[in-house]
Design a protein around this motif. Sequence first.
Motif, short mmCIF file in Angstrom:
data_model
loop_
_atom_site.label_atom_id
_atom_site.label_comp_id
_atom_site.label_asym_id
_atom_site.label_seq_id
_atom_site.Cartn_x
_atom_site.Cartn_y
_atom_site.Cartn_z
N UNK A 191 36.41 -74.40 -8.59
CA UNK A 191 36.51 -75.97 -8.32
C UNK A 191 36.80 -76.89 -9.31
N UNK A 192 36.57 -76.48 -10.53
CA UNK A 192 37.04 -77.08 -11.53
C UNK A 192 38.22 -76.90 -12.18
N UNK A 197 42.01 -75.84 -5.29
CA UNK A 197 41.06 -76.20 -4.20
C UNK A 197 40.36 -75.17 -3.67
N UNK A 198 39.08 -74.99 -3.89
CA UNK A 198 38.13 -74.16 -3.28
C UNK A 198 38.11 -74.33 -1.82
N UNK A 199 38.57 -73.73 -0.78
CA UNK A 199 38.41 -74.28 0.62
C UNK A 199 37.55 -73.49 1.47
N UNK A 242 21.68 -67.67 0.88
CA UNK A 242 21.22 -68.01 -0.36
C UNK A 242 22.82 -68.36 -0.91
N UNK A 243 23.85 -67.78 -0.67
CA UNK A 243 24.95 -68.27 -1.38
C UNK A 243 25.45 -69.50 -0.86
N UNK A 244 25.42 -69.59 0.58
CA UNK A 244 25.92 -70.70 1.36
C UNK A 244 24.88 -72.09 0.36
N UNK A 245 23.86 -71.88 0.45
CA UNK A 245 22.93 -72.92 -0.25
C UNK A 245 23.65 -73.35 -1.52
N UNK A 246 23.83 -72.27 -2.46
CA UNK A 246 24.09 -72.62 -3.63
C UNK A 246 25.32 -73.36 -3.78
N UNK A 247 26.64 -72.77 -2.99
CA UNK A 247 27.95 -73.28 -2.92
C UNK A 247 27.70 -74.66 -2.52
N UNK A 251 30.83 -77.46 -3.54
CA UNK A 251 31.76 -77.98 -2.90
C UNK A 251 31.64 -77.86 -1.42
N UNK A 252 32.33 -78.72 -0.61
CA UNK A 252 32.19 -78.61 0.80
C UNK A 252 33.29 -77.58 1.08
N UNK A 253 32.95 -76.53 1.92
CA UNK A 253 33.99 -75.56 2.36
C UNK A 253 34.33 -75.90 3.75
N UNK A 254 35.73 -75.42 3.75
CA UNK A 254 36.22 -75.65 5.36
C UNK A 254 35.95 -74.44 6.09
#
Length: 410
Positions: A191-192, A197-199, A242-247, A251-254
């Motif tokens: 993401x940085x 772009x991490x999508x 847990x991963x979804x919460x951390x991500x 970033x906002x994933x598509x």
Amino acid sequence: MGRGTTGDSHVARNRLWARLSAAVAALDPPPPTPLMVVDLDAFDANAADLARRAGGKPIRLASKSVRVPALIERALANPGFHGVLAYTLREAMWLERQGITDDVVIAYPTVDRAALAELVASPSTASHVTLMVDDVAQLDVVDSVRSSHAVRVRVALDIDAGLRLGGQHVGPKRSPVHDIEDVVRLARHISERTGCALVGVMTYEGQVAGVPDDVPSQRARSLVVRRLKAASMSQLAERRRVIADRLTELVKLEFWNAGGSGSVEATSADAAVTEIAAGSGLLVPGLFDHYQSFAPRPAAFYGLPVTRHPTAAMATVHGGGYIASGASGDDRAPIPWAPPGLHLTSLEGAGEVQTPLTGHPAALLRIGDLVWFRHAKSGELFEHTNTVRLLAGDEFVDEVPTYRGCGNAW
């Protein structure tokens, strides 16, 4: 209770043989063999069933399990299907440029520098294609072929979805990224990173989606497999949460892609997952015959002509040695399907230039009759042909090119 495979009774297989025989007889001139066929009635029914099982979540079509552009388009036209999960970058760019789809995710990392150079040179194509990564070094390869970062590359993160049990890993040996902190670290880097772009995210639970769990001849093993699947989905649901919460903090994933034809219901029940990958469930190869969760309809067949009778009780067809990829074993061999009751021999199996068959119908087959087989895996069959005949009812309604017939070798 397992439901078996729709169409596997002797009556159904004899009806299929009659349908195919009638369709072939109506062709003038007779077609060359091997003759490869997709039954559109079964294909469409399977597509509808996959969408039903997904419970409203979109299905991203796994193109490696189809490999016929017209059938990819047909599947995508069904309600509930959206986008393609490709297996190479060159394939993904070809599908996009042909106008077949404008949303392609590549399921595997690529280091094809020439193809990557094409991607970063085309802002339009780059906006429609998503690369898969699980290592910073894969992004370094992308950067090595471009002179600037003017074109952003869409990236998805492949996260290992295997079951950790007693210090062992159960599942496909894909991504090295499993531990949550490693996931977050790599996601932050992507993401940085300039020009990326991490999508999206992928978590493919192949130990659930791709393993039969209701094999009549393997009752004890099937019970163990079902227990491992249940444990895997339970463990994976917590990890995904847990991963979804951390991500979300990064970033906002598509999209979050997961699953396969053998795990549609279980995967779609996971709140973190936004789309399901599926492809084999459309054509239904032999390896998908024995799942407890669904009863698919075989839709892909190939016909080989009887060329001789080495004995009164044996018939030999020409060619047919289409062995599936994966760990070698009997389950990778093609299945003589119609007429029913035919079997490969233990000494020759399915051969490169001939395939002897035993069983009660062998003595009744005449020279020139076609025997119809099913491949063990989906999609791979069509690497052996330029065209596929499409069957509707008792008639062939079209003949369409495969990837190979379009001049592509991926």
